[in-house]
Design a protein around this motif. Structure first.
Motif, PDB file in Angstrom:
ATOM      1  N   THR A   5       0.847  -1.190   0.000  1.00  0.00           N
ATOM      2  CA  THR A   5       0.000   0.000   0.000  1.00  0.00           C
ATOM      3  C   THR A   5       0.889   1.249   0.000  1.00  0.00           C
ATOM      4  OG1 THR A   5       0.026   0.007   2.381  1.00  0.00           O
ATOM      5  CG2 THR A   5      -1.805  -1.166   1.326  1.00  0.00           C
ATOM      6  N   GLU A  29       0.476  10.910   3.147  1.00  0.00           N
ATOM      7  CA  GLU A  29      -0.693  10.067   3.456  1.00  0.00           C
ATOM      8  C   GLU A  29      -1.959  10.912   3.571  1.00  0.00           C
ATOM      9  OE1 GLU A  29       1.199   7.084   6.558  1.00  0.00           O
ATOM     10  OE2 GLU A  29      -0.694   6.386   5.717  1.00  0.00           O
ATOM     11  N   ARG A  33      -5.371  10.764   1.308  1.00  0.00           N
ATOM     12  CA  ARG A  33      -6.752  10.621   1.828  1.00  0.00           C
ATOM     13  C   ARG A  33      -7.648  11.712   1.238  1.00  0.00           C
ATOM     14  NH1 ARG A  33      -7.033   5.646   3.587  1.00  0.00           N
ATOM     15  NH2 ARG A  33      -9.105   6.164   4.355  1.00  0.00           N
ATOM     16  N   GLN A 192      -8.055   2.105  -0.277  1.00  0.00           N
ATOM     17  CA  GLN A 192      -6.642   2.465  -0.135  1.00  0.00           C
ATOM     18  C   GLN A 192      -5.886   2.376  -1.451  1.00  0.00           C
ATOM     19  OE1 GLN A 192      -4.882   0.015   2.812  1.00  0.00           O
ATOM     20  NE2 GLN A 192      -5.365  -1.911   1.820  1.00  0.00           N
TER      21      GLN A 192
END
Ligand code: AHG
Ligand code: MN
Ligand code: MN
Length: 337
Positions: A5, A29, A33, A192
């Motif tokens: 990931t 990250e 998102r 994800q």
């Protein structure tokens, strides 16, 4: 084997290679998102409330779409609380957005084009988000948004990370932290990003070009010459036939070049000479130039490497010629001739 990931890729870049800090990992990250949230909003199309005009103009006098404003808000809200940022700047905001006093501040600056390819939103054609990360200079004056602009005025060579998300048939996040280019595909069920390509390389040669031909009569001589040579095909000096593609979303046009090579041109032309070009340096040209160079390609204004430009203002525009290295070098040579 377990899927790699985005979180795992970033952890490995931090832990094994020391290529990024913990704060930069966190920042990327969070941006990912936010891209996921934008992808969901974009994907709702006519089912949501998000299509159509916002009824306002941005600092550049362009009419904002509802999704331009929504995407900008998603990126601001996602990033202001984490403690990793000193300030943010965006295509959709006149001045930098300072981190509110109630949150801690960090050492990074984030710039973004929250939604690239606005003219394609309502017609269900690929659009995207582009972002660039810089370090905030020590002692920078962040007391007001006006004062904070200066901290952002750094050459593209100073970027510590750059990337884009393209919202197409699949949502793909393409990223560099200065250690090559990697691509992640959004697994919509899992919510994800999963690593699907490593070490992206743009082929040095190409037979495909992207330019808005409607502007042809305004182009400068070196661009006229190069495009005429491509159109002459195998009978001309380049000795091969070319094909043309123009999506009209820089993200989608650059993603095609990242995937199978090509050249993208948004040159400065007679009607925009006073503005310096169409595309914006800080959140369109610089991040794309870093990605393209990290993938073995080149990015130039025709006269100068894009990453070497010392910016003078946040919303500065530049000519952009990027993609396969040998083609970019040829056009640069025509500018010198
Ligand atoms: P934005 O939607 O963020 O304003 O950017 C649009 C840019 C870029 O994505 C694209 O390459 C170019 O404008 C398209 O320009 P034309 O409308 O001249 O084709
Ligand atoms: Mn754009
Ligand atoms: Mn935009």
């Amino acid at each position: 084997m377990a899927q790699r990931t985005l979180a795992r890729y970033l952890t490995e870049e931090q832990r094994n290679k020391g290529a990024i800090t913990g704060d930069l990992k966190f920042l990327i990250e969070i941006v990912s998102r936010a891209c996921l949230a934008i992808s969901v909003a974009v994907g709702k199309g006519g089912l949501g409330e998000a299509l159509g005009e916002a009824g306002s103009d941005n600092v550049q006098g362009e009419a904002q779409k509802k999704l331009d404003v929504l995407s900008n808000d998603i990126l601001l809200d996602a990033n202001e609380w984490g403690g990793h940022l000193a300030a943010m700047a965006s295509e959709e905001m006149d001045l930098p957005h300072l981190v509110p006093h109630r949150f801690p501040k960090g050492e990074y600056l984030l710039t973004f084009d929250p939604l690239d390819g606005s003219s394609n939103i309502d017609v269900n054609v690929s659009i995207g988000t582009i972002f660039s990360v810089l370090k905030c200079p020590e002692g920078a004056d962040l007391s007001t948004p006006e004062a904070a602009e200066k901290a952002f005025l750094q050459a593209g060579t100073q970027q510590v990370a750059a990337g884009y998300a393209v919202y197409g048939p699949t949502t793909v996040l393409v990223l560099t932290v200065g250690d090559g280019v990697v691509a992640f595909t959004l697994d919509r069920e899992q919510g994800q990003f999963v690593l699907t390509q490593e070490g992206l390389q743009i082929p040095a040669e190409t037979k495909e070009f992207a330019i808005n031909m409607a502007n042809q009569r305004h182009w400068e001589a070196p661009v006229q010459r190069y495009v005429a040579e491509m159109q002459a095909g195998r009978d001309g000096p380049l000795g091969k036939d070319y094909n043309m593609r123009w999506v009209g979303s820089m993200v989608a046009d650059v993603h095609r070049i990242m995937t199978r090579g090509g050249i993208f041109l948004y040159p400065v032309d007679a009607k925009m000479k006073d503005k310096g070009g169409k595309l914006r340096l800080m959140y369109e040209a610089n991040p794309m130039a870093m990605l393209v160079e990290q993938a073995g390609g080149a990015a130039s204004t025709g006269r100068q490497r894009i990453l070497d430009i010392e910016p003078t203002h946040l919303h500065q525009r530049v000519a952009v010629i990027l993609g396969s290295k040998s083609e970019v070098e040829r056009i640069a040579a025509y500018h010198r001739a």
